[in-house]
Design a protein around this motif. Structure first.
Motif, PDB file in Angstrom:
ATOM      1  N   GLU A  80       0.782  -1.083  -0.021  1.00 31.73           N
ATOM      2  CA  GLU A  80       0.039   0.081   0.224  1.00 31.73           C
ATOM      3  C   GLU A  80       0.812   1.227  -0.090  1.00 31.73           C
ATOM      4  O   GLU A  80       0.385   2.060  -0.777  1.00 31.73           O
ATOM      5  CB  GLU A  80      -0.772   0.018   1.262  1.00 31.73           C
TER       6      GLU A  80
ATOM      7  N   ASN B   2       2.432   1.664  -3.593  1.00 26.59           N
ATOM      8  CA  ASN B   2       1.526   2.201  -4.597  1.00 26.59           C
ATOM      9  C   ASN B   2       1.076   3.490  -4.402  1.00 26.59           C
ATOM     10  O   ASN B   2       0.889   4.181  -5.364  1.00 26.59           O
ATOM     11  CB  ASN B   2       0.307   1.010  -4.288  1.00 26.59           C
TER      12      ASN B   2
ATOM     13  N   GLN C 177      -5.220  -2.760 -11.622  1.00 26.96           N
ATOM     14  CA  GLN C 177      -5.669  -3.113 -10.187  1.00 26.96           C
ATOM     15  C   GLN C 177      -6.973  -3.709 -10.403  1.00 26.96           C
ATOM     16  O   GLN C 177      -7.668  -3.498 -11.356  1.00 26.96           O
ATOM     17  CB  GLN C 177      -5.428  -2.204  -9.275  1.00 26.96           C
TER      18      GLN C 177
ATOM     19  N   ASP D  90      -6.897  -3.882  -5.585  1.00 27.77           N
ATOM     20  CA  ASP D  90      -5.898  -5.153  -5.329  1.00 27.77           C
ATOM     21  C   ASP D  90      -5.223  -5.507  -6.744  1.00 27.77           C
ATOM     22  O   ASP D  90      -5.854  -6.143  -7.397  1.00 27.77           O
ATOM     23  CB  ASP D  90      -6.782  -6.059  -4.643  1.00 27.77           C
TER      24      ASP D  90
END
Length: 170
Positions: A30, A33, A47, A52
């Motif tokens: 996370e 990203n 994603q 995800d």
């Protein structure tokens, strides 16, 4: 017509994502990203609707003896903006630990290519580009940061050697 740069990289997992040995990797997804999403030149990343990227199925033909293959694919405005992110301190810290979580890959595991601005690549496109790079080395259709090509229609069409600071970051 403008062009954007696609990058894909894959990793053969040493263990399933829920294994404690991958906790450092999973915990870092996370924040990394978010760092990419905020980076200059970032356009888009692959994603699911839930945000995800680890559940995207692709490269199942390339699993070998691993626990599975993860795909990371994103679109950038230029080779330079991608390289600046890849070798930024936050990303480089994670990149240096990749062998803890992923098996070494002797074949090409990352590829770059140009697409018309606004076009979004698919995992099948990525698989084709990795296969092309493995079969033929860097070409205008699939290349690397080390040897890359300008967008289609550019005055120069010869390959460009990556900057030394991209290849040997401090």
């Amino acid at each position: 017509m403008g062009y954007e740069l696609v990058q894909v990289n894959i990793g053969r997992l040493r263990a399933p994502l829920d294994d404690p040995s991958l906790k450092g990797f999973v915990d870092g997804l996370e924040p990394i990203n978010a760092l990419a999403d905020a980076a200059p030149g970032f356009v888009w990343r692959l994603q699911t609707e839930d945000g995800d990227a680890t559940s995207v199925r692709a490269f199942e033909w390339d699993v070998h003896d691993s626990a599975g293959v993860l795909i990371n694919m994103s679109v950038w405005t230029s080779v330079e903006t991608l390289a600046e992110f890849v070798y930024s301190p936050g990303h480089l810290a994670v990149l240096k630990r990749r062998r803890e979580w992923f098996h070494p890959v002797k074949e090409a595991f990352t590829a770059l290519w140009w697409v018309p601005a606004g076009q979004r690549p698919t995992p099948a496109d990525a698989e084709d580009r990795i296969r092309l790079l493995r079969a033929h080395g860097p070409t205008p259709e699939a290349f690397t940061l080390r040897i890359h090509f300008p967008p289609p229609g550019s005055a120069a069409e010869e390959p460009v050697e990556g900057r030394p600071d991209w290849l040997c970051p401090a």
